[in-house]
Design an enzyme around this catalytic site. Structure first.
Site, mmCIF file in Angstrom:
data_model
loop_
_atom_site.group_PDB
_atom_site.id
_atom_site.type_symbol
_atom_site.label_atom_id
_atom_site.label_comp_id
_atom_site.label_asym_id
_atom_site.label_seq_id
_atom_site.Cartn_x
_atom_site.Cartn_y
_atom_site.Cartn_z
ATOM 1 N N LYS A 163 0.817 -1.209 0.121
ATOM 2 C CA LYS A 163 0.081 0.135 0.064
ATOM 3 C C LYS A 163 0.814 1.324 0.038
ATOM 4 C CE LYS A 163 -4.064 -1.886 0.226
ATOM 5 N NZ LYS A 163 -5.129 -1.622 -0.811
ATOM 6 N N ASP A 191 -0.261 -0.464 -4.658
ATOM 7 C CA ASP A 191 -1.727 0.239 -4.577
ATOM 8 C C ASP A 191 -1.930 1.270 -4.072
ATOM 9 O OD1 ASP A 191 -4.459 0.327 -4.633
ATOM 10 O OD2 ASP A 191 -4.929 -1.385 -3.505
ATOM 11 N N GLU A 217 -1.863 -0.236 -8.830
ATOM 12 C CA GLU A 217 -3.330 -0.302 -8.867
ATOM 13 C C GLU A 217 -3.926 0.976 -8.384
ATOM 14 O OE1 GLU A 217 -6.532 -2.803 -6.135
ATOM 15 O OE2 GLU A 217 -4.452 -3.440 -6.262
ATOM 16 N N ASP A 242 -9.500 -0.778 -9.763
ATOM 17 C CA ASP A 242 -10.065 -1.075 -8.592
ATOM 18 C C ASP A 242 -11.168 -0.425 -8.170
ATOM 19 O OD1 ASP A 242 -10.873 -2.572 -6.260
ATOM 20 O OD2 ASP A 242 -9.197 -2.225 -4.924
ATOM 21 N N LYS A 266 -12.993 -8.046 -7.254
ATOM 22 C CA LYS A 266 -13.565 -8.097 -6.108
ATOM 23 C C LYS A 266 -14.975 -8.893 -6.138
ATOM 24 C CE LYS A 266 -10.396 -5.155 -3.793
ATOM 25 N NZ LYS A 266 -10.186 -3.797 -3.118
#
Length: 367
Positions: A163, A191, A217, A242, A266
């Protein structure tokens, strides 16, 4: 055969350690369990883990939507009429995709139990017997992230997700520290959770090129599809969408506009397994690969992602189905087997899990 009752349960579970993203620091998460009960007494169970900062849905909103809108729409329906049930969910309330996903998961779990087959057989059969995993790391100092990376590589993970997003300069240092710690053989992805403007994203991603990332991402805000396309066009590194995808229509828009190279699919975010199959098929036709991400669900929600990844050829990257490893408490009797950075696909009927009713009663009561 008819669905005669829908039971939603909501509760909070603390994480083992804080999980920091650009959007929020998560110390505990809401979880919604949904039971679908058929007229012969069979029960299907679904679960999602909403995060308001990410999805706009909380446990309480999911509870209210499920109880007041989704349940009345499907009670009395034949559980085998999946397309009709999904249409009725869509008609009952717009958006609220996480709540709908929990119902969808419970529906597939129920069907699998009624037919005595695992859910992956309802999704096209088993394409892979194990689902390789990527360990997701919250934002910390470069040194602490490098330390966690080494710990997880020692446990068998060959792919790490970092992250980033709070500080572009520090983001580069985080990636650099992890790459230097784990060497060249471990896959790394980053991400940003919508943190950057398009121009900042382009600048940061080009600085990350020496560290050989799989992809970056969601570098820009979810609504900025033009900006996402600009970044994708400007850099050599692959870009994943995402937060820009909360429905099949979002996915079609991303693909048609060539705004990303990869889709984070997801299954608990786009409305469930039924709609996820359609997104994956559309993406495959456009030669756009998918990865199955996570909302840090418990075992029931995670199992839905596992079955989907097991049955879907267009899942082309290590999946981030590691939510249960972030908790010390779950409401199932036994989770799925994880070994050497991969999760084994269960062969038991439905999702392959059994709810521990005592554990469930200990954290909540039906609403």
């Amino acid at each position: 055969m008819r669905i005669v009752k829908v039971e939603p349960y909501v509760f909070k579970v603390p994480l083992v350690k804080p999980f920091r993203t650009f959007l929020a620091e998560v110390r505990e998460k809401d979880h919604l369990i949904v039971k679908l009960i058929a007229d012969d007494g069979s029960v299907g169970v679904g679960e999602i883990g909403p995060l308001p900062e990410f999805s706009g849905e909380s446990g309480e909103t999911c509870l209210a939507v499920t109880r007041d809108l989704l349940a009345p729409a499907i009670i009395g329906q034949d559980p085998f009429n999946v397309e009709l049930i999904i249409e009725r969910l869509e008609t009952a309330v717009k958006a609220n995709h996480l709540a709908k996903s929990a119902v969808d998961f419970a529906l597939y779990d129920l069907l699998g139990k009624l037919l005595q087959v695992p859910v992956y057989k309802l999704l096209g059969g088993r394409y892979r017997g194990k689902v390789p995993l990527a360990w997701a790391m919250g934002m910390k100092s470069p040194e602490l992230m490098a330390e966690e990376a080494l710990e997880m590589v020692a446990k068998g993970y060959s792919c790490l997700k970092l992250k980033v997003g709070l500080d572009p300069k520090m983001d580069v240092e985080r990636v650099k520290a992890v790459r230097e710690a784990v060497g060249e053989s471990i896959a790394i992805r980053a991400d940003a959770n919508q943190a950057y403007s398009p121009d900042t994203a382009i600048r940061v991603i080009k600085k990350l090129e020496p560290y050989d990332l799989q992809y970056v991402e969601q570098p820009v805000p979810h609504w900025d599809i033009d900006g996402l396309a600009k970044v994708t066009e400007a850099v050599d590194m692959l870009i994943m969408a995402d937060e820009s995808i909360f429905s099949i229509h979002d996915a079609v828009n991303i693909v048609k506009r060539e705004a990303a190279d990869i889709l984070n699919l997801k299954v608990g975010k786009v409305g469930g397994l039924n709609l996820s199959r359609k997104v994956a098929a559309f993406a495959e036709a456009a030669d756009v690969p998918c990865m199955v991400g996570s909302m840090l669900e418990l075992w029931v929600g995670t199992a839905a992602g596992v079955h989907f990844a097991a049955a879907t050829r267009n899942v082309s990257f290590e999946c981030e189905l590691v939510g249960p490893m972030y908790y010390t408490y779950d409401v199932v009797k036994e989770g799925l087997r994880v070994d050497e950075g991969a999760i084994e696909v269960p062969d038991k009927p439905g999702l392959g899990l059994e709810i521990d009713e005592e554990k469930l009663r200990a954290v909540t009561t039906p609403k």
